[in-house]
Design a protein around this motif. Structure first.
Motif, PDB file in Angstrom:
ATOM      1  N   VAL A   8       0.822  -1.213   0.000  1.00 58.96           N
ATOM      2  CA  VAL A   8       0.000   0.000   0.000  1.00 58.96           C
ATOM      3  C   VAL A   8       0.854   1.260   0.000  1.00 58.96           C
ATOM      4  O   VAL A   8       0.331   2.373  -0.030  1.00 58.96           O
ATOM      5  CB  VAL A   8      -0.995   0.019   1.183  1.00 58.96           C
ATOM      6  CG1 VAL A   8      -1.947  -1.166   1.098  1.00 58.96           C
ATOM      7  CG2 VAL A   8      -0.273   0.061   2.521  1.00 58.96           C
ATOM      8  N   GLY A   9       2.174   1.085   0.009  1.00 59.49           N
ATOM      9  CA  GLY A   9       3.064   2.228  -0.041  1.00 59.49           C
ATOM     10  C   GLY A   9       4.491   1.782  -0.247  1.00 59.49           C
ATOM     11  O   GLY A   9       4.817   0.602  -0.100  1.00 59.49           O
ATOM     12  N   TYR A  10       5.331   2.735  -0.623  1.00 59.96           N
ATOM     13  CA  TYR A  10       6.748   2.445  -0.813  1.00 59.96           C
ATOM     14  C   TYR A  10       7.564   3.717  -0.596  1.00 59.96           C
ATOM     15  O   TYR A  10       7.029   4.828  -0.592  1.00 59.96           O
ATOM     16  CB  TYR A  10       7.022   1.869  -2.214  1.00 59.96           C
ATOM     17  CG  TYR A  10       6.837   2.881  -3.317  1.00 59.96           C
ATOM     18  CD1 TYR A  10       7.896   3.691  -3.730  1.00 59.96           C
ATOM     19  CD2 TYR A  10       5.608   3.050  -3.924  1.00 59.96           C
ATOM     20  CE1 TYR A  10       7.714   4.645  -4.712  1.00 59.96           C
ATOM     21  CE2 TYR A  10       5.424   3.987  -4.906  1.00 59.96           C
ATOM     22  CZ  TYR A  10       6.483   4.792  -5.301  1.00 59.96           C
ATOM     23  OH  TYR A  10       6.305   5.743  -6.266  1.00 59.96           O
ATOM     24  N   ILE A  11       8.853   3.513  -0.421  1.00 56.86           N
ATOM     25  CA  ILE A  11       9.795   4.619  -0.290  1.00 56.86           C
ATOM     26  C   ILE A  11      11.072   4.239  -1.026  1.00 56.86           C
ATOM     27  O   ILE A  11      11.479   3.074  -1.009  1.00 56.86           O
ATOM     28  CB  ILE A  11      10.084   4.940   1.197  1.00 56.86           C
ATOM     29  CG1 ILE A  11      10.866   6.239   1.348  1.00 56.86           C
ATOM     30  CG2 ILE A  11      10.780   3.776   1.899  1.00 56.86           C
ATOM     31  CD1 ILE A  11      10.904   6.762   2.795  1.00 56.86           C
ATOM     32  N   SER A  12      11.668   5.225  -1.684  1.00 57.81           N
ATOM     33  CA  SER A  12      12.955   5.027  -2.359  1.00 57.81           C
ATOM     34  C   SER A  12      13.933   6.082  -1.868  1.00 57.81           C
ATOM     35  O   SER A  12      13.628   7.275  -1.868  1.00 57.81           O
ATOM     36  CB  SER A  12      12.804   5.157  -3.875  1.00 57.81           C
ATOM     37  OG  SER A  12      12.045   4.106  -4.389  1.00 57.81           O
ATOM     38  N   TRP A  13      15.087   5.613  -1.458  1.00 56.14           N
ATOM     39  CA  TRP A  13      16.194   6.471  -1.022  1.00 56.14           C
ATOM     40  C   TRP A  13      17.303   6.374  -2.071  1.00 56.14           C
ATOM     41  O   TRP A  13      17.520   5.298  -2.630  1.00 56.14           O
ATOM     42  CB  TRP A  13      16.758   5.987   0.314  1.00 56.14           C
ATOM     43  CG  TRP A  13      15.787   6.000   1.450  1.00 56.14           C
ATOM     44  CD1 TRP A  13      15.020   4.959   1.886  1.00 56.14           C
ATOM     45  CD2 TRP A  13      15.494   7.098   2.309  1.00 56.14           C
ATOM     46  NE1 TRP A  13      14.272   5.340   2.969  1.00 56.14           N
ATOM     47  CE2 TRP A  13      14.546   6.662   3.257  1.00 56.14           C
ATOM     48  CE3 TRP A  13      15.945   8.416   2.375  1.00 56.14           C
ATOM     49  CZ2 TRP A  13      14.046   7.483   4.250  1.00 56.14           C
ATOM     50  CZ3 TRP A  13      15.444   9.243   3.368  1.00 56.14           C
ATOM     51  CH2 TRP A  13      14.499   8.775   4.297  1.00 56.14           C
ATOM     52  N   ALA A  14      18.017   7.469  -2.308  1.00 51.63           N
ATOM     53  CA  ALA A  14      19.101   7.469  -3.293  1.00 51.63           C
ATOM     54  C   ALA A  14      20.351   8.086  -2.684  1.00 51.63           C
ATOM     55  O   ALA A  14      20.283   9.150  -2.050  1.00 51.63           O
ATOM     56  CB  ALA A  14      18.703   8.259  -4.534  1.00 51.63           C
ATOM     57  N   GLN A  15      21.478   7.428  -2.881  1.00 54.70           N
ATOM     58  CA  GLN A  15      22.764   8.013  -2.513  1.00 54.70           C
ATOM     59  C   GLN A  15      23.139   9.018  -3.600  1.00 54.70           C
ATOM     60  O   GLN A  15      23.097   8.699  -4.780  1.00 54.70           O
ATOM     61  CB  GLN A  15      23.841   6.941  -2.392  1.00 54.70           C
ATOM     62  CG  GLN A  15      23.582   5.973  -1.252  1.00 54.70           C
ATOM     63  CD  GLN A  15      24.716   5.013  -1.066  1.00 54.70           C
ATOM     64  OE1 GLN A  15      25.819   5.408  -0.707  1.00 54.70           O
ATOM     65  NE2 GLN A  15      24.455   3.734  -1.299  1.00 54.70           N
TER      66      GLN A  15
END
Length: 154
Positions: A49-56
């Motif tokens: 029902v949701g997601y998160i993306s982190w980027a260096q």
């Protein structure tokens, strides 16, 4: 996030970012860019029902400038603390991943629409503050928010 989560995560992306296109391809690219991109999902009743993306940002460094690249929770699940949980719980996993490679988080940055109420979440969950406003960047004015001198190891 795993390959098995992509279809459901793409549905979330498509619903919550209506102006963006090719949701499955977008998320697959991010998932394939591990460990530069680190992506996580929140699951309720066996459904993403949701997601998160982190980027260096700017290379693999000992002190990482980390971008909260994208966060989405289906609208009917918003207001239940899932966005905050995604930020907090995934950030612990990101910090562990970075620690395993001898790195730590220095700053966290993100951009969001100037009228996005999620700014309050980013301020309270991360300590992020508005550093600049960028006129008419995507669909409207965007703000650049930064949480400075983040140190999760206490």
């Amino acid at each position: 996030m795993s390959e098995a989560d992509l279809k459901d995560a793409a549905f979330v992306h498509q619903r919550e970012f209506a102006r963006q296109q090719r949701s499955l391809e977008w998320l697959r690219c991010n998932l394939s860019a591990y460990p530069r991109f680190l992506s996580y999902v929140v699951v309720v009743d066996n459904t993403v029902v949701g997601y998160i993306s982190w980027a260096q940002k700017s290379g693999f460094r000992p002190e990482v400038v980390l971008e909260l690249e994208q966060l989405a929770v289906l609208s009917n699940y918003q207001g239940k603390g899932l966005g905050r949980a995604l930020i907090k719980q995934s950030l612990v996993l990101v910090e562990k991943q970075l620690s395993d490679t001898g790195s730590s988080i220095k700053h966290i940055m993100l951009t969001t629409r100037a009228d996005n109420h999620a700014q309050k979440l980013y301020r309270s969950a991360l300590g992020a503050e508005i550093e600049a406003t960028i006129a008419n960047l995507y669909s409207a004015d965007e703000v650049l928010m930064i949480a400075r001198n983040v140190n999760l190891r206490t």
